[in-house]
Every structure is written in structure tokens, then in C-alpha cells.
Design a protein around this motif. Structure first.
Motif, short mmCIF file in Angstrom:
data_model
loop_
_atom_site.label_atom_id
_atom_site.label_comp_id
_atom_site.label_asym_id
_atom_site.label_seq_id
_atom_site.Cartn_x
_atom_site.Cartn_y
_atom_site.Cartn_z
N LEU A 204 -23.60 -17.62 -1.54
CA LEU A 204 -22.89 -16.51 -0.89
C LEU A 204 -21.68 -16.08 -1.70
O LEU A 204 -21.34 -14.89 -1.74
CB LEU A 204 -22.47 -16.94 0.52
N VAL A 205 -21.03 -17.04 -2.36
CA VAL A 205 -19.89 -16.72 -3.24
C VAL A 205 -20.34 -15.76 -4.34
O VAL A 205 -19.67 -14.76 -4.63
CB VAL A 205 -19.28 -18.00 -3.85
N PHE A 206 -21.49 -16.04 -4.94
CA PHE A 206 -22.01 -15.18 -6.01
C PHE A 206 -22.37 -13.80 -5.47
O PHE A 206 -22.12 -12.78 -6.12
CB PHE A 206 -23.23 -15.82 -6.67
N VAL A 207 -22.96 -13.76 -4.27
CA VAL A 207 -23.34 -12.47 -3.67
C VAL A 207 -22.09 -11.63 -3.39
O VAL A 207 -22.02 -10.44 -3.73
CB VAL A 207 -24.15 -12.68 -2.38
N LEU A 208 -21.09 -12.25 -2.76
CA LEU A 208 -19.86 -11.53 -2.44
C LEU A 208 -19.12 -11.13 -3.71
O LEU A 208 -18.55 -10.03 -3.79
CB LEU A 208 -18.96 -12.39 -1.55
N ALA A 209 -19.11 -12.03 -4.71
CA ALA A 209 -18.45 -11.71 -5.97
C ALA A 209 -19.12 -10.51 -6.63
O ALA A 209 -18.45 -9.66 -7.23
CB ALA A 209 -18.47 -12.91 -6.90
N PHE A 210 -20.44 -10.43 -6.51
CA PHE A 210 -21.15 -9.28 -7.08
C PHE A 210 -20.77 -8.00 -6.34
O PHE A 210 -20.50 -6.97 -6.96
CB PHE A 210 -22.67 -9.50 -6.99
#
Length: 312
Positions: A204-210
Motif C-alpha cells: 500500500l505504501v508503494f501504491v500511495l507513493a505512486f
């Protein structure tokens, strides 16, 4: 250290507070660091406050570009206030405990304001794109109503996008150790202390960061590619220089903020280290806010003139 007993697991315990390690590994420099961060905090407050004041007082700066710059300066003040006052307090005391609620609150506001900054920087790049690439339509497209709507959308989006994420992070079980090896409650160091499965949160961190960092950065980059192509076609060398000077200030802030944020949240977990995380966090929590007024005041003639008129 405070614990609460987990009834479902008999003798197991669950943490209800953290201890911020901060800069405890350099005890001889506590006084120096306090003075340094206090000076940095004051410079950020004064510098960004001056930008807010002059964009409100000077009639020549009542334009969309300076409207968004004023919003950005307000954000910078709020952004550093989430972390630096707590850091200053921790440098002066032995007890650096922070409750779960306080830690979650700090993380939420840090992430929410950071996301809002990304969106405001994107709106600023759109403003520059319209001003340079579609100058005849600029007064029509960037009217005051649209500017207010864009700014409001940035603030609301930033405020709402991380509510569920922060809740999920602090819904994880934290069984120890209790020492948070950082100077504030950021995502990577908090996740290190979770004893449950953090794979979903990390994804989820990667998704939000994207969504919050990478996608806005791509939009900004696309805007500036078109801006540069348009500027190079201008017949006047003076016009090209003015356009490049105006846009380069914004681009410098973008690269500083997005660069450090991308490295922090999108690099693989295996490459995370305490020293690097702390250094990067210091960079985007203090250096970008302090560079913002310096870049815009020193490189922008309109702001410089307005400052001289404001000063007695």
C-alpha cells in the motif's frame, strides 16, 4: 515502557507507546543540535511568513502563481511544525516517550501535508504551463474561481487520502522493541517495529507513493517538457530568460521535494538503514522548507521588489 496485556495470547504484551530515539546516539551534540534546529525552524517560519504577507499585501502579486506560492508557504509552515517542535522538545529531555495516539496523529499530519504539497506543486506547474504555452487563454483558464477550486481540491485530497492508511498502520500488532529509531513517527521506522505481517501495508505504501509522488511528478515533468519546448521557440532572448528564471525556481523546489520523498518511500525495504532514513527525513522535513523562501526570494525579481517595498 507501557504495555497492555493481550487477553487472547495469555502472557504476550502489546505496546501502547514508543520511545523516540532521535539523536540520542550523539549526546555531546544535543545542545548544538537544539540551537541548529531552532535556527532552521525560525528561518522557515519567518521566510515563508514573509512570502505569505507580501503575496497578500502587494497588488502586483495578486496572480494565480503567487496565490499557489502562498498556499505552498502555508503548507511548509504546517509541515515543519508537525516534526521540529517535538524534535526540539526531545533534545531537551530524557523522557522521549510518545503515545500511540500522538504517534498516529503526527504520522497522519506529516503524510497528509506532504501529499498536499505534492498536489499544490502539480497545480503550480499547470499554472506555469498555461501561462507560457497558452498565454492568450491564461486569464480565462486560470481565473480566480478555478484557482480556489484547485487549491481546495489539493488540501481536501491530501487530508483524506491518508486517513485509512494511518489507521491500518496502527492497527498492526506492536509487540516490541519499543524504541523507534527515528526523530518522528515516519512510516518506515514504525513498520520496522510491527510484529505482524506488514506485506499488505508495504504494498500500500508503494501504491500511495505512486499516486501521491510519482504520478504528480510525471505530470509536472510533462508540463515542463512542453514549457521548455515553447520557451525555446520564443523570439526574444529576454523573454526566454524571464520564462526560464520563473520556471527554474519552481522546478528546483520540485526536484528537492519529490527526489527525497521518492528515495524514502519507493526504494526497496532491504536498502533501508537507520542513518540513511534519518538523513533523508531531515532533508525533506527541513531543507526543502528552508530552501523554498530562499529560492523564490533570491531568484524572483517580483518578490524581491515587493520585499524591498515592505521593509522600512
Amino acid at each position: 515502557m507501557a504495555f497492555t496485556r493481550d487477553k487472547d495470547h495469555g502472557n504476550s504484551t502489546t505496546l501502547i507507546e514508543f520511545i523516540l530515539f532521535g539523536f540520542s546516539d550523539v549526546p555531546d551534540l544535543q545542545g548544538f543540535l537544539f540551537g541548529l534546529f531552532l535556527i532552521i525552524y525560525m528561518i522557515i517560519l519567518i521566510g515563508n511568513s514573509l512570502i505569505i504577507i507580501i503575496t497578500k499585501v502587494d497588488s502586483s502579486l495578486q496572480t494565480p502563481m503567487y496565490f499557489f506560492l502562498s498556499n505552498f508557504s502555508i503548507l511548509e509552515i504546517c509541515y515543519v511544525t508537525v516534526t521540529i517542535p517535538r524534535l526540539l522538545a526531545d533534545l531537551c529531555r530524557q523522557n522521549r516517550s510518545i503515545s500511540f495516539l500522538a504517534c498516529a496523529t503526527q504520522m497522519y499530519f506529516f503524510l497528509a501535508l506532504g501529499a498536499t504539497e505534492c498536489f499544490v506543486l502539480t497545480a503550480m506547474s499547470y499554472d506555469r504551463y498555461v501561462a507560457i504555452c497558452k498565454p492568450l487563454l491564461y486569464p480565462l483558464l486560470m481565473n480566480s474561481r478555478l484557482c480556489v477550486q484547485l487549491a481546495t481540491g489539493c488540501w481536501i485530497s491530501g487530508a483524506t487520502i491518508h486517513i485509512g492508511f494511518t489507521y491500518l498502520v496502527f492497527s498492526l500488532p506492536f509487540c516490541g522493541p519499543h524504541q523507534l529509531d527515528h526523530f518522528f513517527c515516519d512510516v518506515p521506522p514504525v513498520l520496522k517495529l510491527a510484529c505482524g505481517n506488514t506485506l499488505m501495508i508495504e504494498m500500500l505504501v508503494f501504491v500511495l507513493a505512486f499516486l501521491v509522488v510519482t504520478f504528480p511528478f510525471v505530470l509536472i515533468l510533462g508540463s515542463y517538457i512542453k514549457i521548455i519546448a515553447t520557451v525555446l521557440q520564443l523570439p526574444s532572448a529576454k523573454g526566454r530568460d524571464k520564462a526560464f528564471l520563473t520556471c527554474s525556481s519552481h522546478l528546483m523546489v520540485v526536484l528537492l521535494f519529490f527526489g527525497s520523498g521518492t528515495i524514502t518511500y519507493m526504494r526497496p525495504k532491504s536498502t533501508h538503514s537507520v542513518g540513511m532514513d534519518r538523513l533523508l527525513s531531515l532533508f525533506y522535513t527541513t531543507m526543502t522548507p528552508i530552501f523554498n523562501p530562499l529560492i523564490y526570494c533570491l531568484r524572483n525579481k517580483d518578490v524581491t521588489v515587493a520585499l524591498r517595498q515592505l521593509m522600512p
